[in-house]
Design a protein around this motif. Structure first.
Motif, short mmCIF file in Angstrom:
data_model
loop_
_atom_site.label_atom_id
_atom_site.label_comp_id
_atom_site.label_asym_id
_atom_site.label_seq_id
_atom_site.Cartn_x
_atom_site.Cartn_y
_atom_site.Cartn_z
N GLY A 67 -7.97 11.39 -1.60
CA GLY A 67 -8.98 10.49 -1.54
C GLY A 67 -9.89 10.51 -0.71
N ASP A 68 -10.60 9.66 -0.56
CA ASP A 68 -12.35 9.82 -0.30
C ASP A 68 -12.03 9.82 0.80
OD1 ASP A 68 -13.28 10.45 -2.97
OD2 ASP A 68 -13.53 8.26 -2.71
N GLY A 69 -11.15 9.84 1.76
CA GLY A 69 -10.68 9.80 3.03
C GLY A 69 -10.02 8.43 3.81
N PRO A 70 -10.03 8.60 5.34
CA PRO A 70 -8.99 7.28 5.98
C PRO A 70 -9.78 6.16 5.09
CG PRO A 70 -10.05 9.16 7.39
CD PRO A 70 -10.61 9.03 6.15
N VAL A 71 -8.99 4.99 5.26
CA VAL A 71 -9.26 4.18 4.87
C VAL A 71 -8.85 3.21 5.97
CG1 VAL A 71 -9.23 2.32 3.39
CG2 VAL A 71 -9.46 3.95 2.55
N GLU A 72 -9.01 2.24 6.84
CA GLU A 72 -8.99 0.62 7.28
C GLU A 72 -9.31 -0.10 6.82
OE1 GLU A 72 -10.06 1.82 11.86
OE2 GLU A 72 -11.30 0.24 11.50
N LEU A 73 -7.94 -1.17 6.91
CA LEU A 73 -8.69 -2.85 6.29
C LEU A 73 -8.14 -3.34 6.84
CD1 LEU A 73 -6.65 -0.50 2.86
CD2 LEU A 73 -8.31 -1.80 1.99
N VAL A 74 -9.16 -4.51 7.15
CA VAL A 74 -8.22 -6.15 7.96
C VAL A 74 -8.38 -6.95 7.00
CG1 VAL A 74 -9.22 -7.23 9.48
CG2 VAL A 74 -9.04 -4.48 10.26
N ASN A 75 -7.58 -7.93 6.96
CA ASN A 75 -7.70 -9.18 6.23
C ASN A 75 -7.64 -8.55 4.78
OD1 ASN A 75 -7.20 -10.30 7.69
ND2 ASN A 75 -9.18 -10.98 7.95
N PRO A 76 -7.17 -6.75 4.15
CA PRO A 76 -7.76 -6.83 2.65
C PRO A 76 -6.41 -7.83 1.63
CG PRO A 76 -5.91 -5.57 3.68
CD PRO A 76 -6.05 -6.56 4.68
N VAL A 77 -7.10 -7.93 0.90
CA VAL A 77 -6.69 -8.39 -0.97
C VAL A 77 -7.19 -7.63 -2.06
CG1 VAL A 77 -6.93 -10.90 -2.09
CG2 VAL A 77 -7.66 -10.96 0.48
N ILE A 78 -5.91 -7.74 -2.38
CA ILE A 78 -6.28 -7.16 -4.44
C ILE A 78 -6.59 -7.73 -5.10
CG2 ILE A 78 -4.85 -5.91 -6.02
CD1 ILE A 78 -2.37 -5.04 -4.29
N VAL A 79 -7.61 -7.24 -6.10
CA VAL A 79 -8.58 -8.68 -6.47
C VAL A 79 -8.63 -8.20 -8.13
CG1 VAL A 79 -9.92 -9.45 -5.05
CG2 VAL A 79 -10.80 -7.08 -5.93
N ARG A 80 -8.02 -6.81 -8.51
CA ARG A 80 -7.86 -6.34 -9.38
C ARG A 80 -6.72 -5.30 -9.59
NH1 ARG A 80 -13.51 -4.85 -12.31
NH2 ARG A 80 -12.95 -2.90 -11.74
N ARG A 81 -5.54 -5.53 -10.99
CA ARG A 81 -5.42 -3.78 -10.56
C ARG A 81 -5.00 -3.75 -12.38
NH1 ARG A 81 0.00 -6.23 -7.83
NH2 ARG A 81 -1.72 -7.42 -6.91
N SER A 82 -4.51 -3.07 -12.64
CA SER A 82 -4.66 -2.10 -14.14
C SER A 82 -3.93 -0.85 -14.40
CB SER A 82 -6.47 -1.85 -14.73
OG SER A 82 -6.55 -1.27 -14.20
N GLY A 83 -3.29 -0.98 -15.11
CA GLY A 83 -2.77 0.41 -15.68
C GLY A 83 -1.31 0.41 -15.13
N SER A 84 -0.39 0.99 -14.87
CA SER A 84 0.95 0.96 -15.14
C SER A 84 0.96 2.87 -14.22
CB SER A 84 2.30 0.45 -15.64
OG SER A 84 2.75 0.71 -15.26
N GLU A 85 2.09 3.20 -13.28
CA GLU A 85 2.63 4.40 -12.94
C GLU A 85 4.01 4.85 -12.35
OE1 GLU A 85 -0.12 8.47 -12.49
OE2 GLU A 85 0.03 7.02 -11.02
N THR A 86 4.70 5.17 -12.64
CA THR A 86 5.74 4.71 -11.77
C THR A 86 6.60 6.36 -11.26
OG1 THR A 86 6.85 3.27 -13.62
CG2 THR A 86 8.78 4.72 -12.25
#
Ligand code: CO
Length: 156
Positions: A67-86
């Protein structure tokens, strides 16, 4: 900063829905700092509020060199998703257990930082998986709920 105790699967707190953070204050900053310390100490990829007993929409994620480093999220919401991987997935609240989970290969997430400033982040691969996994925690959903099947220890 302090290491917080990680809540394990079976505790009802992991099944509760989190509330939005409304106060971007020193208490929130201290919580996030503690979550980072707890995540790194346990060598995990991500940690969500309920896993340290806090029913607020907060999560910290670090997928290392994927990734591009640490990610800190407050009140996160997924607004778009694409593709699929198991792929195989685990959780600090279910130590030593792994399962195959289908996730999007790419997601776009809207969130706030610890000061309340809004931002958008796009994640692919492991970061997309971690974002989905941690944001699920905020709704009381565990990876096992989504696992196609659990893996034997020698498969994981
Ligand atoms: Co988890």
């Amino acid at each position: 900063m302090a290491i917080r105790t990680i809540v394990l699967e079976g505790d009802e707190i992991l099944r509760k829905k989190c509330r939005d953070v409304e106060k971007f204050d020193g208490k929130l900053a201290a919580l996030l700092d503690d979550m980072w310390e707890t995540l790194y100490k346990s060598k995990g990829v991500g940690l969500a509020g309920p896993q340290v007993g806090i029913l607020r929409r907060v999560t910290v994620i670090d997928v290392g060199d994927q990734g591009d480093g640490p990610v800190e999220l407050v009140n996160p919401v997924i607004v778009r998703r694409s593709g699929s991987e198991t792929k195989s997935e685990g959780c600090l609240s279910s130590p030593g257990e792994w399962g195959l989970v289908e996730r999007p290969t790419k997601v776009k997430v809207k969130a706030q930082d610890r000061n309340g400033k809004e931002f958008v982040i796009e994640g692919r691969g492991l970061l997309a998986r971690a974002l989905c996994h941690e944001i699920d925690h905020l709704s009381g959903i565990l990876f096992k709920d989504r696992a196609i099947r659990m893996l034997d220890p020698d498969e994981a």
